[in-house]
Design a protein around this motif. Structure first.
Motif, PDB file in Angstrom:
ATOM      1  N   HIS A  66       0.844  -1.204   0.000  1.00 27.63           N
ATOM      2  CA  HIS A  66       0.000   0.000   0.000  1.00 27.63           C
ATOM      3  C   HIS A  66       0.881   1.257   0.000  1.00 27.63           C
ATOM      4  O   HIS A  66       0.703   2.160  -0.817  1.00 27.63           O
ATOM      5  N   ARG A  67       1.855   1.288   0.899  1.00 28.87           N
ATOM      6  CA  ARG A  67       2.735   2.452   1.044  1.00 28.87           C
ATOM      7  C   ARG A  67       3.541   2.678  -0.251  1.00 28.87           C
ATOM      8  O   ARG A  67       3.702   3.799  -0.711  1.00 28.87           O
ATOM      9  N   ALA A  68       4.008   1.581  -0.833  1.00 29.08           N
ATOM     10  CA  ALA A  68       4.888   1.676  -1.997  1.00 29.08           C
ATOM     11  C   ALA A  68       4.135   2.003  -3.287  1.00 29.08           C
ATOM     12  O   ALA A  68       4.752   2.206  -4.333  1.00 29.08           O
ATOM     13  N   GLN A  69       2.808   2.076  -3.232  1.00 23.89           N
ATOM     14  CA  GLN A  69       2.034   2.424  -4.437  1.00 23.89           C
ATOM     15  C   GLN A  69       1.968   3.937  -4.665  1.00 23.89           C
ATOM     16  O   GLN A  69       1.363   4.381  -5.647  1.00 23.89           O
ATOM     17  N   THR A  70       2.562   4.703  -3.788  1.00 23.72           N
ATOM     18  CA  THR A  70       2.603   6.162  -3.994  1.00 23.72           C
ATOM     19  C   THR A  70       3.201   6.453  -5.371  1.00 23.72           C
ATOM     20  O   THR A  70       4.280   5.961  -5.693  1.00 23.72           O
ATOM     21  N   GLY A  71       2.482   7.215  -6.178  1.00 19.25           N
ATOM     22  CA  GLY A  71       2.969   7.503  -7.520  1.00 19.25           C
ATOM     23  C   GLY A  71       2.576   6.447  -8.543  1.00 19.25           C
ATOM     24  O   GLY A  71       2.874   6.597  -9.730  1.00 19.25           O
ATOM     25  N   PHE A  72       1.947   5.382  -8.074  1.00 17.43           N
ATOM     26  CA  PHE A  72       1.440   4.355  -8.989  1.00 17.43           C
ATOM     27  C   PHE A  72      -0.083   4.338  -8.916  1.00 17.43           C
ATOM     28  O   PHE A  72      -0.690   5.024  -8.100  1.00 17.43           O
ATOM     29  N   ARG A  73      -0.677   3.525  -9.776  1.00 13.29           N
ATOM     30  CA  ARG A  73      -2.120   3.550  -9.919  1.00 13.29           C
ATOM     31  C   ARG A  73      -2.895   2.880  -8.808  1.00 13.29           C
ATOM     32  O   ARG A  73      -4.059   3.146  -8.589  1.00 13.29           O
ATOM     33  N   GLY A  74      -2.238   1.952  -8.132  1.00 14.11           N
ATOM     34  CA  GLY A  74      -2.940   1.154  -7.131  1.00 14.11           C
ATOM     35  C   GLY A  74      -3.180  -0.256  -7.638  1.00 14.11           C
ATOM     36  O   GLY A  74      -3.238  -0.492  -8.859  1.00 14.11           O
ATOM     37  N   VAL A  75      -3.284  -1.185  -6.703  1.00 17.10           N
ATOM     38  CA  VAL A  75      -3.480  -2.597  -7.046  1.00 17.10           C
ATOM     39  C   VAL A  75      -4.472  -3.233  -6.081  1.00 17.10           C
ATOM     40  O   VAL A  75      -4.623  -2.785  -4.946  1.00 17.10           O
ATOM     41  N   VAL A  76      -5.115  -4.283  -6.539  1.00 16.89           N
ATOM     42  CA  VAL A  76      -5.767  -5.223  -5.630  1.00 16.89           C
ATOM     43  C   VAL A  76      -4.889  -6.466  -5.590  1.00 16.89           C
ATOM     44  O   VAL A  76      -4.165  -6.754  -6.557  1.00 16.89           O
ATOM     45  N   MET A  77      -4.952  -7.177  -4.480  1.00 19.65           N
ATOM     46  CA  MET A  77      -4.029  -8.311  -4.327  1.00 19.65           C
ATOM     47  C   MET A  77      -4.588  -9.312  -3.333  1.00 19.65           C
ATOM     48  O   MET A  77      -5.220  -8.928  -2.344  1.00 19.65           O
ATOM     49  N   SER A  78      -4.342 -10.577  -3.594  1.00 20.80           N
ATOM     50  CA  SER A  78      -4.595 -11.626  -2.618  1.00 20.80           C
ATOM     51  C   SER A  78      -3.336 -12.464  -2.495  1.00 20.80           C
ATOM     52  O   SER A  78      -2.583 -12.612  -3.471  1.00 20.80           O
ATOM     53  N   ALA A  79      -3.108 -12.983  -1.292  1.00 17.84           N
ATOM     54  CA  ALA A  79      -1.880 -13.750  -1.064  1.00 17.84           C
ATOM     55  C   ALA A  79      -2.146 -14.899  -0.114  1.00 17.84           C
ATOM     56  O   ALA A  79      -2.991 -14.805   0.784  1.00 17.84           O
ATOM     57  N   ALA A  80      -1.410 -15.978  -0.321  1.00 18.79           N
ATOM     58  CA  ALA A  80      -1.494 -17.154   0.543  1.00 18.79           C
ATOM     59  C   ALA A  80      -0.084 -17.571   0.926  1.00 18.79           C
ATOM     60  O   ALA A  80       0.811 -17.597   0.074  1.00 18.79           O
ATOM     61  N   ARG A  81       0.087 -17.841   2.200  1.00 25.07           N
ATOM     62  CA  ARG A  81       1.347 -18.441   2.629  1.00 25.07           C
ATOM     63  C   ARG A  81       1.038 -19.857   3.074  1.00 25.07           C
ATOM     64  O   ARG A  81       0.168 -20.074   3.924  1.00 25.07           O
ATOM     65  N   ILE A  82       1.724 -20.812   2.459  1.00 22.80           N
ATOM     66  CA  ILE A  82       1.496 -22.220   2.773  1.00 22.80           C
ATOM     67  C   ILE A  82       2.609 -22.675   3.711  1.00 22.80           C
ATOM     68  O   ILE A  82       3.788 -22.554   3.379  1.00 22.80           O
ATOM     69  N   ASP A  83       2.205 -23.174   4.885  1.00 22.13           N
ATOM     70  CA  ASP A  83       3.151 -23.719   5.856  1.00 22.13           C
ATOM     71  C   ASP A  83       3.104 -25.242   5.730  1.00 22.13           C
ATOM     72  O   ASP A  83       2.137 -25.879   6.148  1.00 22.13           O
ATOM     73  N   THR A  84       4.146 -25.809   5.142  1.00 22.88           N
ATOM     74  CA  THR A  84       4.111 -27.252   4.859  1.00 22.88           C
ATOM     75  C   THR A  84       4.410 -28.089   6.104  1.00 22.88           C
ATOM     76  O   THR A  84       4.160 -29.286   6.104  1.00 22.88           O
TER      77      THR A  84
END
Ligand SMILES: [Mn+2]
Length: 194
Positions: A66-84
């Protein structure tokens, strides 16, 4: 992974990230707002953040994107961390990159589906309160993530027995809207590391 570039554009504004971790894997799908070059650049910027610190808690990663999108258009995002080690998936989504777990069921041909929670928001513009959720995984479970260039309903009538790549190819071929970038990232959990 399978993807489709919005007609009239040369660059894909959807982006995937997969990083190996000591005890598992980080997977993310990012959709830069709109399509074309500015969407591509926004998604690249977000991917750079994710790849630079893949072991951080998801909440911190999303705040950093979120912070690093300054000056960019913006993104939506989903993420998964798999703990094996613990057969556990931690999930966080802001915006409309959809995620579903197709539960492996040895007895039936149609997998049980578990849709994953999404927080409304746009990273770079509006950061919602973030709380990741944890889901236990069993061997054979498949995680499918899709951007909004894919129509809902793709998981209906889905058969088991397809490889993740076959699934991704099928979804792109049969359920893309055709007027936006589209991306599918699919992975099968093989069971705990031995
Ligand atoms: Mn899109």
């Amino acid at each position: 992974m399978a993807s489709f570039v919005c007609p009239g554009e040369t660059r894909l504004g959807d982006r995937w990230v997969v990083r190996d971790l000591p005890d598992g894997l980080l997977m993310a799908v990012i959709d830069g707002l709109g399509h074309g070059r500015l969407a591509y650049e926004a998604a690249e910027q977000a991917a750079m953040v994710m790849e630079s610190r893949p072991q951080d808690p998801l909440e911190r990663l999303f705040a950093e994107v979120h912070r690093a999108q300054t000056g960019f258009r913006g993104v939506v995002m989903s993420a998964a961390r798999i703990d094996t080690r613990r057969s556990l998936m931690t999930w966080l989504g802001v915006g409309n990159v959809g995620g579903v777990i197709l539960r492996h069921s040895p007895d039936s041909s149609a997998p049980r589906r578990h849709w994953l929670a999404l927080h409304p928001g746009l990273l770079g513009t509006s950061l919602p309160a973030l709380r990741s959720e944890a889901y236990p995984l069993s061997g054979g479970d498949v995680l499918v993530m899709t951007t909004d260039g894919i129509r809902m309903g793709y998981a209906d009538g889905m058969r088991q027995g397809r490889t993740p790549q076959e699934l991704a190819d099928y979804i792109i071929a049969s359920h893309r809207t055709g007027n936006d970038d589209a991306m599918v990232l699919a992975a099968r959990y093989p069971g705990p590391a031995s």
